[in-house]
Design a protein around this motif. Structure first.
Motif, PDB file in Angstrom:
ATOM      1  N   TYR A 258      -4.722  -5.060  -0.071  1.00  0.00           N
ATOM      2  CA  TYR A 258      -3.621  -4.225  -0.555  1.00  0.00           C
ATOM      3  C   TYR A 258      -2.743  -5.016  -1.534  1.00  0.00           C
ATOM      4  CZ  TYR A 258       0.900  -1.912  -0.642  1.00  0.00           C
ATOM      5  OH  TYR A 258       2.074  -1.351  -1.065  1.00  0.00           O
TER       6      TYR A 258
ATOM      7  N   SER B  34      -2.217  -4.050  -5.491  1.00  0.00           N
ATOM      8  CA  SER B  34      -0.872  -3.728  -5.980  1.00  0.00           C
ATOM      9  C   SER B  34      -0.355  -4.759  -6.978  1.00  0.00           C
ATOM     10  CB  SER B  34       0.104  -3.586  -4.817  1.00  0.00           C
ATOM     11  OG  SER B  34       0.245  -4.804  -4.137  1.00  0.00           O
ATOM     12  N   SER B  35      -0.998  -5.913  -7.098  1.00  0.00           N
ATOM     13  CA  SER B  35      -0.554  -6.956  -8.026  1.00  0.00           C
ATOM     14  C   SER B  35      -1.366  -7.006  -9.316  1.00  0.00           C
ATOM     15  CB  SER B  35      -0.638  -8.329  -7.352  1.00  0.00           C
ATOM     16  OG  SER B  35       0.205  -8.387  -6.243  1.00  0.00           O
TER      17      SER B  35
ATOM     18  N   ASN C  59       0.681  -6.958 -12.469  1.00  0.00           N
ATOM     19  CA  ASN C  59       1.769  -7.931 -12.578  1.00  0.00           C
ATOM     20  C   ASN C  59       1.454  -8.930 -13.684  1.00  0.00           C
ATOM     21  OD1 ASN C  59       2.959  -6.648 -10.450  1.00  0.00           O
ATOM     22  ND2 ASN C  59       2.959  -8.410  -9.091  1.00  0.00           N
TER      23      ASN C  59
END
Length: 162
Positions: free
Chosen positions: A83, A87-88, A91
């Protein structure tokens, strides 16, 4: 004037200039971040991926040996890391952000004793993709409350934070 538009971050300083935001690293923590992350987070994500594969391997081996708690624990940690990786992916670790490319700046306040405050800067990179740059602020052991207030004031003065 430049010193008025500079605030401490977790690993150094953030300089708010008229045309860009520049993040500099300072001290031991900054030098360590420079070595491990550099300008790209891909290395960190690969390390997390390798740890995840190892966790799933050990979970499988423990399951084959008839254990139940260890595979569940390793599996849950592995899923949490997956996860985090997903989600990164958008970034960025870029040290310079052009102000005209900034789409939004959000303040995420600290959870006392658990997390530190941070700014999330959404910006358009050179390829036209929307990226997120986290600006981590100092923690509670390094006068984080006062530094966060100073940083928020500077970001509001510069009209980056609404």
């Amino acid at each position: 004037m430049e010193s008025e538009n500079t605030f401490k971050t977790k690993t150094g300083f953030c300089h708010i200039l008229p045309d860009k935001i520049v993040l500099t690293r300072d001290g031991v923590v900054g030098n360590m971040a420079k070595v491990t992350v550099g300008k790209n987070i891909a290395r960190i994500l690969l390390i997390y991926g390798a740890i995840t594969v190892g966790l799933f391997y050990f979970a499988y081996e423990a399951y084959k040996n008839g254990q139940t708690l260890q595979p569940i624990l390793f599996g849950l940690i592995g899923l949490y890391l997956i996860y985090g990786i997903v989600s990164s992916l958008d970034n960025s670790a870029t040290p310079t952000i052009d102000r005209n490319k900034i789409k939004d700046v959000k303040l995420k306040k600290a959870v006392k004793g658990l997390t530190r405050s941070r700014f999330e800067v959404l910006f358009e990179d050179e390829n036209g993709k929307i990226k997120k740059r986290l600006i981590m602020l100092p923690g509670s052991l390094t006068d984080g409350q006062n530094e966060t207030e100073k940083a928020v004031e500077i970001m509001r003065e510069e009209q980056l934070l609404k």
